[in-house]
Design a protein around this motif. Structure first.
Motif, mmCIF file in Angstrom:
data_model
loop_
_atom_site.group_PDB
_atom_site.id
_atom_site.type_symbol
_atom_site.label_atom_id
_atom_site.label_comp_id
_atom_site.label_asym_id
_atom_site.label_seq_id
_atom_site.Cartn_x
_atom_site.Cartn_y
_atom_site.Cartn_z
ATOM 1 N N UNK A 110 0.692 -1.274 -0.077
ATOM 2 C CA UNK A 110 -0.123 0.270 0.018
ATOM 3 C C UNK A 110 0.919 1.212 0.128
ATOM 4 N N UNK A 111 0.260 2.501 -0.697
ATOM 5 C CA UNK A 111 1.081 3.585 -0.518
ATOM 6 C C UNK A 111 0.702 4.249 0.903
ATOM 7 N N UNK A 112 -0.376 4.091 1.446
ATOM 8 C CA UNK A 112 -0.577 4.280 2.851
ATOM 9 C C UNK A 112 -1.103 3.143 3.851
ATOM 10 N N UNK A 113 -0.640 3.107 5.141
ATOM 11 C CA UNK A 113 -0.982 2.169 5.889
ATOM 12 C C UNK A 113 -2.470 2.252 6.264
ATOM 13 N N UNK A 114 -3.022 1.620 7.313
ATOM 14 C CA UNK A 114 -4.300 1.226 7.640
ATOM 15 C C UNK A 114 -4.395 1.089 9.087
ATOM 16 N N UNK A 115 -5.195 2.100 9.640
ATOM 17 C CA UNK A 115 -5.478 2.260 11.169
ATOM 18 C C UNK A 115 -6.772 2.024 11.442
ATOM 19 N N UNK A 116 -6.981 1.157 12.315
ATOM 20 C CA UNK A 116 -8.343 0.730 12.833
ATOM 21 C C UNK A 116 -8.543 0.942 14.244
ATOM 22 N N UNK A 117 -9.609 1.782 14.692
ATOM 23 C CA UNK A 117 -9.886 1.841 16.247
ATOM 24 C C UNK A 117 -10.550 0.703 16.900
ATOM 25 N N UNK A 118 -10.420 0.427 17.894
ATOM 26 C CA UNK A 118 -10.900 -0.850 18.379
ATOM 27 C C UNK A 118 -11.319 -0.464 19.850
ATOM 28 N N UNK A 119 -11.691 -1.276 20.794
ATOM 29 C CA UNK A 119 -12.363 -1.539 21.996
ATOM 30 C C UNK A 119 -11.633 -0.532 22.816
ATOM 31 N N UNK A 120 -12.730 0.404 23.510
ATOM 32 C CA UNK A 120 -11.882 1.371 24.536
ATOM 33 C C UNK A 120 -11.053 2.374 23.704
ATOM 34 N N UNK A 121 -11.258 2.544 22.279
ATOM 35 C CA UNK A 121 -10.605 3.775 21.340
ATOM 36 C C UNK A 121 -9.226 3.166 21.357
ATOM 37 N N UNK A 122 -8.745 2.029 21.365
ATOM 38 C CA UNK A 122 -7.345 1.493 21.303
ATOM 39 C C UNK A 122 -7.076 1.694 19.702
ATOM 40 N N UNK A 123 -5.853 2.242 19.477
ATOM 41 C CA UNK A 123 -5.358 2.536 18.134
ATOM 42 C C UNK A 123 -4.713 1.365 17.672
ATOM 43 N N UNK A 124 -5.174 0.736 16.525
ATOM 44 C CA UNK A 124 -4.264 -0.299 15.872
ATOM 45 C C UNK A 124 -3.803 -0.047 14.505
ATOM 46 N N UNK A 125 -2.454 0.569 14.733
ATOM 47 C CA UNK A 125 -1.948 0.981 13.367
ATOM 48 C C UNK A 125 -1.059 -0.174 12.729
ATOM 49 N N UNK A 126 -1.870 -0.330 11.513
ATOM 50 C CA UNK A 126 -0.930 -1.602 10.863
ATOM 51 C C UNK A 126 -0.039 -1.081 9.756
ATOM 52 N N UNK A 127 0.405 0.159 9.817
ATOM 53 C CA UNK A 127 1.226 0.698 8.737
ATOM 54 C C UNK A 127 2.591 0.176 8.599
ATOM 55 N N UNK A 128 3.116 -0.598 9.950
ATOM 56 C CA UNK A 128 4.498 -1.206 9.571
ATOM 57 C C UNK A 128 4.269 -2.660 9.344
#
Length: 761
Positions: free
Chosen positions: A626-644
């Motif tokens: 991907x040109x840009x990663x994907x970030x998904x917010x989860x339980x309790x507002x947790x930030x799941x940054x999959x860009x690496x």
């Protein structure tokens, strides 16, 4: 997504570069060779036909047929293609050669490889190779013209010069003496990236005796289960070649020095975020490459995932069980790097805060007394300390969820769900979820039933008209719930749904069970472990006959890398058919965000078919796509940054994850909108409960752009012929004058079939 599993959500960060970017100068880089060094022989010439044959070969096999040693080794070898035909086109620039000896362990410690060919590099010593490039020695390559070759080393192994400082990373003197009674290993690297990757490996004893001492820890097949073909430094594809350089005698200078010994380096790479050193703020960097964010996609204590010596086990190796029988400070300290074995910590390693409980260690001679398998019955035993994943899996196997019935399921009705939990290891004996310790342990226990349904007239789950936000299904907690009552059959329970099936609903209803009983795996009687029990689902007709939803992902393929795919705090385990009920085309992560996220978005699609592609594709600058990663917010507002995230295998090989040919544009995917596939929501409209005003991407474009996310690709998809639509309602998609025509070029059997352009084997 649950905060409890945030680190595991880095799913496939597993091996972020697992040496793919590691470029030790002493070993030489990957790719094609260089020009001839001064004084090296003129390499044999190859005809254009020979080179064309090599280029066309889909596989090469390099076989060393013999080695003789007077002073400089002489190696005979053959190179054949996939049909067994000799390949005569290799030249000196295409090949690299090495020789190492296997030195017996001292004072009961494990044996180690030591390279005969070494270079001094930046104040350090690094194992090297003979290659036809400036600054390297190279011997004489003879091409016999029929796929057979002879190479005479330039190195005199009986008189090897030891480069300064002639020590390992800890200052211990290297032994480069000729020892003809030891096992030696000759390796050949095919170094031209234009040709199929291969290596030649040959173990022998120079004095003519049979090889009786070996060190065979990891099979290539074990690595390649996740990595497809592990290729480091460009074209090195065999761990038996790797260890001739990556052994205790090779290191990178620094403060402190960094060993590149294979057992240390690979352990650290796979366990990087969990290393005490990394947690304390010291990144794991090797020769300028930072591996600190690499995540192994399962419990790192599952040692047999990589090395296993169990007789009869798949891809077992002769010394695969050395981790059980020959523990060492180097291997154990690679992960437990907060432990110091000397009288005091190394000042250059501020993370060393734990004195070795067994006292000062000067060598590995006494490690096995406490830590070898069978010596103790507690965590001092290395097997007990590392078999937690197996014990957890065995405990989870004692539970099975059963959806017995859901009735009635007609539109407008309120279903009653009958279910049970049984022990498949004990003749399916039922558990009483009201009294069993596994289900009464508070937060350590969860059990839930969910009800979802397809969007009317569509194949995809959307859970429309249930008054819940963001396309989520009805959810019923089964533990501590007075509405859960004993069923008519002993061991069964019933619960009534919290709301009715919409009066206008058609198609099918899917009931699912998920959750985690509590286990006492860690400490007997405490019931604090979350047991990842396989989730289950069952489909029921609302109208007509149930048509099974398309099977896209093969969970067995997921678990080749993941072991057990258990997410959301071990609540959802090993069942994609459950995942798609929540991760559907109507759903985004907007409910978990409080505003604009770190990705600059107010919401991200969590549709399974796009989210999983986006996670696995990672970022281009990290080896992904991907040109840009994907970030998904989860339980309790947790930030799941999959860009690496970097997929460890061949990202374009769709069969690594997909079932059958489900990745091709065939069946419902040749015309997905017309056949009932929903567009993927990228922006929830004014109503969070009514998906009618959601803005979407048409189905094919949604899937393809989840990996191919560049602006140029989007422009192509939006062309007049392709007819992809971005940011429109489902009604606009359904009533568009043209539907996506991607299958015309990319459909099964077409010129640009997905299988063809992805290069799927």
């Amino acid at each position: 997504m649950d905060k409890n599993r945030t680190s595991h959500h880095q799913w496939i960060n597993l091996a972020a570069a697992i040496m793919l970017t590691l470029a030790l100068a002493g070993c030489g880089g990957g790719g094609g060779g260089g020009g001839s060094a001064t004084g090296t022989p003129t390499p044999p010439s190859s005809s254009s036909a020979d080179i064309a044959a090599l280029t066309a070969a889909t596989a090469l096999t390099m076989t060393i047929t013999g080695v003789t040693v007077n002073n400089s080794p002489v190696v005979d070898f053959t190179v054949t293609n996939q049909a067994g035909v000799g390949m005569a086109g290799l030249t000196a620039a295409d090949l690299r050669f090495n020789i190492a000896k296997l030195m017996p362990g001292t004072n009961g410690g494990p044996s180690i490889w030591q390279d005969y060919i070494n270079r001094s590099n930046g104040g350090a010593v690094q194992g090297s190779q003979e290659r036809s490039a400036a600054g390297y020695a190279f011997g004489t390559l003879t091409n016999h013209g029929d796929g057979t070759y002879t190479y005479a080393f330039a190195t005199d192994i009986k008189n090897v010069a030891c480069p300064a400082p002639c020590t390992d990373a800890d200052g211990k003197a290297l032994d480069l003496s000729d020892q003809p009674g030891l096992t030696n290993r000759v390796t050949i690297q095919q170094a031209n990236s234009a040709y199929a990757k291969t290596a030649g490996i040959f173990d022998f004893v120079p004095d003519g005796r049979a090889v009786t001492t070996t060190r065979d820890i990891v099979s290539n097949a074990k690595c390649n289960a996740c990595h497809s073909q592990l290729a480091a430094h460009g074209t090195r594809v065999d761990t038996k070649l790797c260890v001739t350089c990556h052994n205790p005698g090779s290191w990178v200078a620094g403060a402190p020095n960094t060993t590149v010994d294979f057992k240390v380096m690979i352990h650290k790479i796979h366990n990087a975020p969990n290393l005490p050193s990394v947690i304390a703020g010291t990144p794991y960097v090797v020769n300028g490459t930072d591996f600190s964010k690499v995540v192994f996609p399962q419990d790192v204590r599952n040692c047999t995932k990589c090395h296993d010596g169990t007789p009869g086990a798949t891809n077992a190796t002769a010394q695969g069980d050395n981790w059980k029988t020959q523990p060492s400070m180097q291997a154990c300290g690679s992960c437990h790097d907060d432990v110091y074995f000397g009288a005091s910590p190394d000042p250059a390693k501020p993370y060393q805060t734990v004195a070795h409980p067994g006292g000062v260690m000067t060598d590995n001679s006494t490690c096995a007394i406490c830590h070898a398998a069978g010596r103790y019955t507690d965590n001092k035993d290395i097997v007990i300390a590392h078999n937690f994943p197996a014990r957890l899996k065995a405990a989870a196997a004692k539970f099975k969820y059963n959806i017995i019935s859901v009735t009635p399921t007609v539109a407008g009705s309120t279903p009653v769900i009958t279910f049970s939990v049984t022990d498949p290891t004990n003749a399916d004996a039922p558990y009483d979820i009201k009294t069993a310790a596994a289900f009464t342990a508070g937060a350590s226990s969860t059990l839930t039933v969910k009800l979802g349904w397809n969007t009317p007239g569509k194949l995809d789950f959307g859970n429309d008209n249930n008054s819940l936000a963001f396309g989520q299904p009805i959810s019923i907690n089964l533990l501590g719930n007075a509405a859960v009552t004993a069923g008519a059959t002993p061991g069964t329970f019933t619960v009534t749904a919290s709301s009715a099936i919409p009066a206008t609903q058609t198609g099918a209803l899917r009931a699912l069970m998920e959750g985690h009983p509590a286990g006492d795996v860690t400490t007997a009687g405490t019931f604090a472990d979350r047991l990842p029990v396989k989730s289950v689902f069952k489909d029921f007709a609302i109208t007509g006959v149930v048509a099974p939803r398309r099977a896209v992902v093969d969970i067995a393929k997921c678990n080749v890398c993941h072991g057990t795919l258990s997410l959301h705090g071990n609540n959802r385990t090993d069942e994609p058919g459950v995942c798609v009920v929540c991760h559907n085309p109507n759903a985004t992560d907007k409910s978990r965000r409080t505003g604009v996220g770190i990705d600059g978005k107010t919401e991200e699609a969590i549709d399974f078919k796009t989210m999983i592609h986006g996670i696995h594709a990672g970022q281009a600058d990290k080896g992904g796509f991907r040109d840009k990663g994907i970030t998904i917010y989860g339980f309790g507002g947790s930030v799941n940054d999959f860009s690496t995230v970097v997929f460890p295998g061949k990202l374009n090989d769709c069969t690594m994850c997909h079932a059958g040919t489900s990745y091709q544009m065939t069946g419902v995917w040749d015309a997905p909108t017309a056949k009932g596939i929903l567009g993927t929501t990228i922006s929830t409209g004014a109503s969070i409960t009514d998906p009618a005003d959601n803005l979407r991407i048409t189905p094919i474009a949604a899937v393809c752009s989840s990996c191919h996310d560049s602006a140029a690709t989007k422009t192509h998809m939006q062309g007049a012929f392709q007819a992809a639509l971005f940011s429109v309602t489902q009604t606009a998609i359904d009533t568009a004058p043209r539907q996506e025509a991607c299958a015309y070029c990319h459909g099964a059997g077409k010129l640009l079939d997905v299988k063809v352009v992805h290069g799927v084997p």
